[in-house]
Design an enzyme around this catalytic site. Structure first.
Site, mmCIF file in Angstrom:
data_model
loop_
_atom_site.group_PDB
_atom_site.id
_atom_site.type_symbol
_atom_site.label_atom_id
_atom_site.label_comp_id
_atom_site.label_asym_id
_atom_site.label_seq_id
_atom_site.Cartn_x
_atom_site.Cartn_y
_atom_site.Cartn_z
ATOM 1 N N HIS A 263 1.068 -1.017 0.204
ATOM 2 C CA HIS A 263 -0.069 -0.375 0.045
ATOM 3 C C HIS A 263 0.975 1.175 0.222
ATOM 4 C CE1 HIS A 263 -3.469 -2.307 1.590
ATOM 5 N NE2 HIS A 263 -3.021 -2.892 0.915
ATOM 6 N N TYR A 378 -10.460 -9.597 3.806
ATOM 7 C CA TYR A 378 -10.341 -10.261 1.960
ATOM 8 C C TYR A 378 -10.785 -12.001 3.406
ATOM 9 C CZ TYR A 378 -7.564 -7.291 0.300
ATOM 10 O OH TYR A 378 -7.035 -6.395 -0.715
#
Ligand code: HEC
Length: 488
Positions: A263, A378
């Protein structure tokens, strides 16, 4: 062929003057009725060979040298080759001959080139991929292939593309030739999602050389286990030795350095306000960064081109706030473009399992991550049930499930049909295609279409000032040029 673009000008002049000496029906024998088919073909091929020597050998080498064992970039069919000879391909430095050669001659040269290509037993053809969109046919030309991980692209000019490979290389493609840009820093943190990331060219109206801006994940000077998104710039030098950037200035380091390798965000764009916009992901630390103004990650920053902070940024007077912050509450924004007509700053960000979103940035706005989101973890577990809160922005559009959005551009320019104008193109990392989004006047997404299905992880999309669209693909390790086929 190692001819820089500047050579096109003298070649153009030579071409124009040669026209008088090379009319089609001057030197070529008239085909009599007694000539059989075989002779006719031979004659076409000889005509092609002579014309080639006259018009093409300067750049492509004597006797069709460039085309022996040719791995065609722009198509290996007779039609493809005739079209390229006739229209040229300025992006790669190939001039157009439609006005100086007659169609029969072009056909003969194409036949000669195909003969040359097939002379070798290892003849490889790479016909351009034809894509049938719902309302348009497109050709995907391969501009560069055999790459590692292409990540960011921009243009030095309309025919020179610059791109990064995440592994730490910066390249220019000039007249079809891939040239290294030397003098890069050595503290790239090439791990996980890190490495050399985006590139942006800025032609400062007050300077004679272009600025090259880069983002990358920078290793901590004393501890190379930690890294941070960094922005640097330097001026591009062009000499006999090639391209280089002799000196870099560091404009921003998105501290604190972190041990995660993900990220980084890292898209760069220059606004119509001559401000540099930089996206920073939250480094996988969603509970630490996005909702505080005291750190860089999870924010989009706005700087003067030299890295100083503009006095009209929203938090310049807030105690302890990082003054370059323009917007906050972001997860991992990897798509950014400035609309050349409206100046609006468009971004998208990668959500978790669901909740990739598109936003048009507003000064000082909080985009909510992770307090509000349409995504889930997730693992499928809930992050929050909240999709809205007072003081937090709603996305213009969100994807459920996530497509793994990366790279974004707007389609503009006369090459594209009306119904494509102002459509967005967004890359999908997860599902390996290019998404086209049509918007209504209020900016709402009204239609989605999948293009280039199964091509590989689409990492970046770029548009030059002529409206040419380029797509960088990880799986295919290539850069494609999308060319609309408008049939008369
Ligand atoms: C000024 C230099 C120049 C001249 C003159 C020139 N070309 Fe090219 N041509 C190029 C360049 C540069 C490319 C892109 C090459 C590359 O990417 O390898 C190219 C590409 C091509 C391609 C596309 C090849 C592919 O892989 O798809 C064809 C076909 C072609 N040229 C044919 C011709 C023919 C035929 C002539 C003469 C009528 C000609 N060129 C004259 C510079 C030139």
């Amino acid at each position: 062929m190692r001819y820089p673009l500047v050579l096109l000008i003298p070649v153009g002049i030579v071409s124009a003057s040669l026209t008088f000496f090379a009319p089609r029906d001057n030197g070529v024998k008239v085909v009599s009725t007694s000539v059989n088919f075989y002779d006719f073909e031979l004659e076409k091929s000889q005509n092609g060979e002579q014309l080639y020597a006259m018009w093409c050998a300067d750049c492509h080498g004597a006797n069709g040298r460039d085309f022996i064992q040719r791995k065609w970039k722009l198509g290996s069919q007779q039609d493809d080759i005739q079209r390229i000879i006739s229209n040229g391909y300025a992006l790669l430095g190939m001039p157009a001959y439609g006005d100086v050669l007659d169609p029969n001659d072009i056909e003969d040269i194409a036949t000669f080139l195909l003969d040359k290509a097939s002379e070798s037993p290892q003849f490889q053809s790479a016909p351009p991929q034809l894509i049938q969109a719902s309302d348009l046919k497109l050709r995907a030309n391969v501009i560069a292939d055999g790459l590692a991980t292409p990540w960011g692209m921009d243009f030095l000019n309309d025919s020179t593309l610059i791109f990064t490979e995440r592994e730490g290389n910066l390249w220019a493609i000039e007249a079809g030739v891939k040239l290294p840009i030397r003098g890069l820093p050595e503290d790239f943190h090439v791990k996980g999602q890190g490495g050399l990331l985006d590139v942006m060219v800025w032609n400062d109206p007050e300077a004679s050389t272009p600025w090259i801006y880069l983002t990358y994940s920078k290793s901590h000077p004393e501890d190379d286990k930690r890294s941070a998104t960094a922005v640097i710039r330097g001026t591009l030098n062009r000499s006999d030795e090639g391209f280089s950037v002799p000196h870099w200035q560091t404009l921003m380091v998105a501290t604190p350095y972190a041990k995660t390798h993900r990220h980084y965000g890292s898209r760069l764009a220059m606004g119509l306000d001559t401000m540099l916009y930089v996206t920073c992901g939250e480094r996988g630390m969603r509970d630490v960064h996005p909702q505080t103004l005291e750190t860089y990650p999870g924010k989009i920053h706005r700087l003067h081109p030299d890295g100083s902070v503009p006095s009209d940024n929203p938090f310049v007077n807030s105690p302890n706030a990082i003054p370059s912050i323009w917007s906050w509450g972001h997860r991992n924004p990897q798509g950014l473009f400035i609309h050349p007509e409206t100046g609006a700053v468009w971004t998208h960000e990668h959500g978790p399992k669901g909740g990739d979103e598109i936003n048009i940035l507003k000064k000082g706005a909080n985009y909510g991550w992770p307090e509000i989101t349409f995504g889930r973890n997730y693992s499928g577990t809930i992050i929050t049930r909240d999709t809205a809160k007072i003081g937090m922005e709603q996305p213009l559009h969100y994807w459920l499930p996530s497509i793994g959005a990366c790279g974004m551009e707007v389609v503009l320019g006369e090459k594209w049909p009306l119904q494509w104008q102002n459509n967005l193109l967004v890359g999908s990392l997860s599902f390996e295609y290019l998404e086209r989004l049509a918007l209504d006047d209020s900016g709402r997404v009204i239609n989605r279409e999948k293009l280039l299905k199964g091509i590989g992880r689409v990492r970046d999309i770029a548009r030059n000032s002529r409206g040419d669209i380029f797509v960088a693909v990880e799986g295919a390790a290539s850069i494609l040029h999308l060319e609309p086929i408008i049939e008369d």
